[in-house]
Scaffold this motif. Structure first.
Motif, PDB file in Angstrom:
ATOM      1  N   LEU A  22     118.308 104.425 -33.977  1.00  7.22           N
ATOM      2  CA  LEU A  22     118.521 103.232 -33.162  1.00  7.22           C
ATOM      3  C   LEU A  22     118.152 103.585 -31.729  1.00  7.22           C
ATOM      4  O   LEU A  22     118.651 104.568 -31.180  1.00  7.22           O
ATOM      5  N   PRO A  23     117.279 102.791 -31.082  1.00  2.81           N
ATOM      6  CA  PRO A  23     116.664 103.199 -29.818  1.00  2.81           C
ATOM      7  C   PRO A  23     117.544 103.011 -28.596  1.00  2.81           C
ATOM      8  O   PRO A  23     118.602 102.391 -28.644  1.00  2.81           O
ATOM      9  N   GLY A  28     112.943  99.483 -28.226  1.00  2.00           N
ATOM     10  CA  GLY A  28     111.796  99.623 -29.120  1.00  2.00           C
ATOM     11  C   GLY A  28     111.703 101.020 -29.687  1.00  2.00           C
ATOM     12  O   GLY A  28     112.481 101.915 -29.356  1.00  2.00           O
ATOM     13  N   GLY A  29     110.735 101.232 -30.562  1.00  2.00           N
ATOM     14  CA  GLY A  29     110.573 102.545 -31.155  1.00  2.00           C
ATOM     15  C   GLY A  29     109.420 103.345 -30.589  1.00  2.00           C
ATOM     16  O   GLY A  29     109.192 104.489 -30.992  1.00  2.00           O
ATOM     17  N   GLU A  30     108.690 102.761 -29.621  1.00  2.00           N
ATOM     18  CA  GLU A  30     107.481 103.423 -29.120  1.00  2.00           C
ATOM     19  C   GLU A  30     107.788 104.773 -28.470  1.00  2.00           C
ATOM     20  O   GLU A  30     107.022 105.722 -28.617  1.00  2.00           O
ATOM     21  N   LEU A  31     108.888 104.867 -27.751  1.00  2.00           N
ATOM     22  CA  LEU A  31     109.216 106.106 -27.055  1.00  2.00           C
ATOM     23  C   LEU A  31     109.799 107.166 -27.983  1.00  2.00           C
ATOM     24  O   LEU A  31     110.070 108.282 -27.552  1.00  2.00           O
ATOM     25  N   LEU A  32     109.991 106.819 -29.243  1.00  2.00           N
ATOM     26  CA  LEU A  32     110.586 107.742 -30.209  1.00  2.00           C
ATOM     27  C   LEU A  32     109.568 108.344 -31.165  1.00  2.00           C
ATOM     28  O   LEU A  32     109.936 109.082 -32.076  1.00  2.00           O
ATOM     29  N   SER A  33     108.277 108.054 -30.983  1.00  2.00           N
ATOM     30  CA  SER A  33     107.271 108.465 -31.962  1.00  2.00           C
ATOM     31  C   SER A  33     107.198 109.981 -32.124  1.00  2.00           C
ATOM     32  O   SER A  33     107.051 110.492 -33.240  1.00  2.00           O
ATOM     33  N   VAL A 144     115.409 109.498 -15.876  1.00  2.00           N
ATOM     34  CA  VAL A 144     115.430 109.696 -17.330  1.00  2.00           C
ATOM     35  C   VAL A 144     114.719 110.962 -17.791  1.00  2.00           C
ATOM     36  O   VAL A 144     115.001 111.480 -18.881  1.00  2.00           O
ATOM     37  N   LEU A 145     113.776 111.495 -16.979  1.00  4.64           N
ATOM     38  CA  LEU A 145     112.994 112.654 -17.407  1.00  4.64           C
ATOM     39  C   LEU A 145     113.121 113.863 -16.481  1.00  4.64           C
ATOM     40  O   LEU A 145     113.006 114.997 -16.927  1.00  4.64           O
ATOM     41  N   GLY A 146     113.332 113.621 -15.189  1.00  3.73           N
ATOM     42  CA  GLY A 146     113.451 114.736 -14.261  1.00  3.73           C
ATOM     43  C   GLY A 146     112.244 115.660 -14.321  1.00  3.73           C
ATOM     44  O   GLY A 146     111.096 115.215 -14.341  1.00  3.73           O
ATOM     45  N   ARG A 147     112.504 116.961 -14.394  1.00  5.03           N
ATOM     46  CA  ARG A 147     111.408 117.929 -14.359  1.00  5.03           C
ATOM     47  C   ARG A 147     110.577 117.952 -15.641  1.00  5.03           C
ATOM     48  O   ARG A 147     109.549 118.641 -15.708  1.00  5.03           O
ATOM     49  N   TRP A 148     110.980 117.227 -16.661  1.00 11.61           N
ATOM     50  CA  TRP A 148     110.222 117.164 -17.900  1.00 11.61           C
ATOM     51  C   TRP A 148     109.127 116.084 -17.858  1.00 11.61           C
ATOM     52  O   TRP A 148     108.401 115.909 -18.821  1.00 11.61           O
ATOM     53  N   SER A 149     109.023 115.373 -16.779  1.00  5.24           N
ATOM     54  CA  SER A 149     108.034 114.305 -16.693  1.00  5.24           C
ATOM     55  C   SER A 149     106.618 114.871 -16.646  1.00  5.24           C
ATOM     56  O   SER A 149     106.386 116.004 -16.205  1.00  5.24           O
ATOM     57  N   ASN A 150     105.669 114.069 -17.105  1.00  6.24           N
ATOM     58  CA  ASN A 150     104.250 114.414 -17.026  1.00  6.24           C
ATOM     59  C   ASN A 150     103.462 113.115 -17.072  1.00  6.24           C
ATOM     60  O   ASN A 150     104.030 112.040 -17.318  1.00  6.24           O
ATOM     61  N   PRO A 151     102.153 113.136 -16.807  1.00 11.64           N
ATOM     62  CA  PRO A 151     101.378 111.887 -16.778  1.00 11.64           C
ATOM     63  C   PRO A 151     101.465 111.082 -18.073  1.00 11.64           C
ATOM     64  O   PRO A 151     101.509 109.847 -18.037  1.00 11.64           O
ATOM     65  N   ARG A 152     101.486 111.774 -19.210  1.00 13.93           N
ATOM     66  CA  ARG A 152     101.578 111.043 -20.488  1.00 13.93           C
ATOM     67  C   ARG A 152     102.865 110.260 -20.573  1.00 13.93           C
ATOM     68  O   ARG A 152     102.865 109.080 -20.934  1.00 13.93           O
ATOM     69  N   TRP A 153     104.012 110.892 -20.250  1.00 13.44           N
ATOM     70  CA  TRP A 153     105.289 110.199 -20.333  1.00 13.44           C
ATOM     71  C   TRP A 153     105.414 109.123 -19.254  1.00 13.44           C
ATOM     72  O   TRP A 153     106.042 108.088 -19.469  1.00 13.44           O
ATOM     73  N   ARG A 154     104.802 109.360 -18.114  1.00 12.00           N
ATOM     74  CA  ARG A 154     104.831 108.353 -17.054  1.00 12.00           C
ATOM     75  C   ARG A 154     104.148 107.064 -17.530  1.00 12.00           C
ATOM     76  O   ARG A 154     104.656 105.960 -17.322  1.00 12.00           O
ATOM     77  N   LEU A 229     116.389 112.919 -23.978  1.00 13.60           N
ATOM     78  CA  LEU A 229     116.465 114.146 -24.770  1.00 13.60           C
ATOM     79  C   LEU A 229     115.511 114.099 -25.961  1.00 13.60           C
ATOM     80  O   LEU A 229     114.795 115.073 -26.231  1.00 13.60           O
ATOM     81  N   LEU A 230     115.484 112.993 -26.678  1.00 11.17           N
ATOM     82  CA  LEU A 230     114.656 112.893 -27.879  1.00 11.17           C
ATOM     83  C   LEU A 230     113.177 112.797 -27.542  1.00 11.17           C
ATOM     84  O   LEU A 230     112.332 113.004 -28.425  1.00 11.17           O
ATOM     85  N   GLN A 231     112.864 112.484 -26.286  1.00  5.20           N
ATOM     86  CA  GLN A 231     111.473 112.411 -25.868  1.00  5.20           C
ATOM     87  C   GLN A 231     111.002 113.759 -25.316  1.00  5.20           C
ATOM     88  O   GLN A 231     109.956 114.282 -25.709  1.00  5.20           O
ATOM     89  N   ALA A 232     111.773 114.329 -24.397  1.00  3.27           N
ATOM     90  CA  ALA A 232     111.364 115.562 -23.732  1.00  3.27           C
ATOM     91  C   ALA A 232     111.481 116.780 -24.635  1.00  3.27           C
ATOM     92  O   ALA A 232     110.728 117.745 -24.480  1.00  3.27           O
ATOM     93  N   CYS A 233     112.422 116.761 -25.555  1.00  6.14           N
ATOM     94  CA  CYS A 233     112.688 117.926 -26.418  1.00  6.14           C
ATOM     95  C   CYS A 233     112.694 117.495 -27.882  1.00  6.14           C
ATOM     96  O   CYS A 233     113.623 117.824 -28.634  1.00  6.14           O
ATOM     97  N   ALA A 234     111.655 116.770 -28.282  1.00 12.23           N
ATOM     98  CA  ALA A 234     111.623 116.190 -29.627  1.00 12.23           C
ATOM     99  C   ALA A 234     111.732 117.239 -30.719  1.00 12.23           C
ATOM    100  O   ALA A 234     112.522 117.092 -31.664  1.00 12.23           O
ATOM    101  N   ASP A 235     110.964 118.315 -30.611  1.00  6.03           N
ATOM    102  CA  ASP A 235     110.973 119.333 -31.667  1.00  6.03           C
ATOM    103  C   ASP A 235     112.318 120.039 -31.756  1.00  6.03           C
ATOM    104  O   ASP A 235     112.845 120.246 -32.858  1.00  6.03           O
ATOM    105  N   ASP A 236     112.878 120.393 -30.620  1.00  9.42           N
ATOM    106  CA  ASP A 236     114.163 121.095 -30.611  1.00  9.42           C
ATOM    107  C   ASP A 236     115.267 120.192 -31.144  1.00  9.42           C
ATOM    108  O   ASP A 236     116.105 120.609 -31.951  1.00  9.42           O
ATOM    109  N   ALA A 237     115.278 118.939 -30.692  1.00  6.14           N
ATOM    110  CA  ALA A 237     116.305 117.999 -31.159  1.00  6.14           C
ATOM    111  C   ALA A 237     116.201 117.774 -32.663  1.00  6.14           C
ATOM    112  O   ALA A 237     117.213 117.769 -33.373  1.00  6.14           O
TER     113      ALA A 237
END
Length: 248
Positions: A22-23, A28-33, A144-154, A229-237
């Motif tokens: 649940l997002p 939406g689900g776009e940020l959870l891909s 929402v992202l802090g130091r984990w931000s990058n152009p793709r996430w922006r 968390l689920l966006q910046a650290c998807a694999d770890d989460a």
């Protein structure tokens, strides 16, 4: 031989476990891909995208989501941020195939941002109505992202904000400011996990402590991560959740 067949059935059940996500506030689900991809192929995973309807507060979203829960397979319910109270209330209804509840950077009661001495419910009403859709992207990005931000996430974050109806955003922020799902959480019967983001700028540690008091058997994993968390650290989460589900 029967024991072997039972073991095979158990292994098959583990391979077909569904993770229903649940997002967050965007609905939406776009940020959870990335997170959904990280869960696969170990789990069948999908996100529910909420209707972009300002009339749907928490109560209506719980009813809407209830009719979309799996009825023919075991599943884990994962509530991200805004959707934590929805996931809690769904779990409290005890759907027959629910195997586990996971809350990610979320809350059971109106949260307190770490930068504020007051909980969201106590902040002035005008703060709940800030036009976040039109806020400088850098401000939202930092929150929402802090130091984990990058152009793709922006770019993805801006697209999600542009797609969100401001009236829907106001409704959801108002719901967050009033929510109290502690009684529902105490009624949850399945194993429960909380993923806490240690660099969260929107939800403080108090939200985890509130959840732990309401349901003491809840386990917690802390990750060096922002609110997304689920966006910046998807694999770890996904790995943490997968290993925890294996144990339960």
């Amino acid at each position: 031989m029967p024991a072997l067949r039972a073991g095979q059935r158990y292994a098959a059940a583990r391979l077909t476990m569904r993770c229903l996500v649940l997002p967050g506030l965007d609905g939406g689900g776009e940020l959870l891909s990335d997170f959904l991809a990280a869960l696969q192929p170990r789990f069948a995973a999908n996100a529910l995208a909420y209707p972009n309807d300002p009339a749907l507060g928490y109560d209506a979203l719980v009813d809407w989501a209830w009719t979309r829960l799996p009825t023919d397979e075991p599943f884990a319910l994962i509530g991200e941020s805004f959707s934590g109270p929805v996931a809690i209330r769904l779990a409290a209804r005890r759907p027959p195939n629910l195997a586990a509840l996971v809350l990610c950077a979320s809350f059971a009661q109106a949260p307190r941002p770490p930068w504020s001495p007051l909980g969201l419910a106590a902040l002035p009403a005008w703060l709940h109505r800030l036009p976040l859709r039109h806020a400088p992207l850098a401000v939202v990005e930092r929150a929402v992202l802090g130091r984990w931000s990058n152009p793709r996430w922006r770019e993805r974050l801006r697209a999600a904000l542009d797609a969100l109806d401001p009236a829907v955003l106001r409704t959801r922020l108002g719901e967050v400011a009033r929510v109290d799902a502690r009684a529902a959480l105490a009624a949850v019967a399945v194993p429960t996990l909380y993923l806490r983001a240690t660099a969260d700028r929107l939800v403080s540690r108090e939200s985890w402590e509130t959840i732990h008091r309401a349901r003491p058997h809840t386990e917690c994993f802390a990750l060096d991560a922002p609110h997304f968390l689920l966006q910046a650290c998807a694999d770890d989460a996904a790995a943490r959740i997968g290993h925890w589900l294996d144990r339960h």
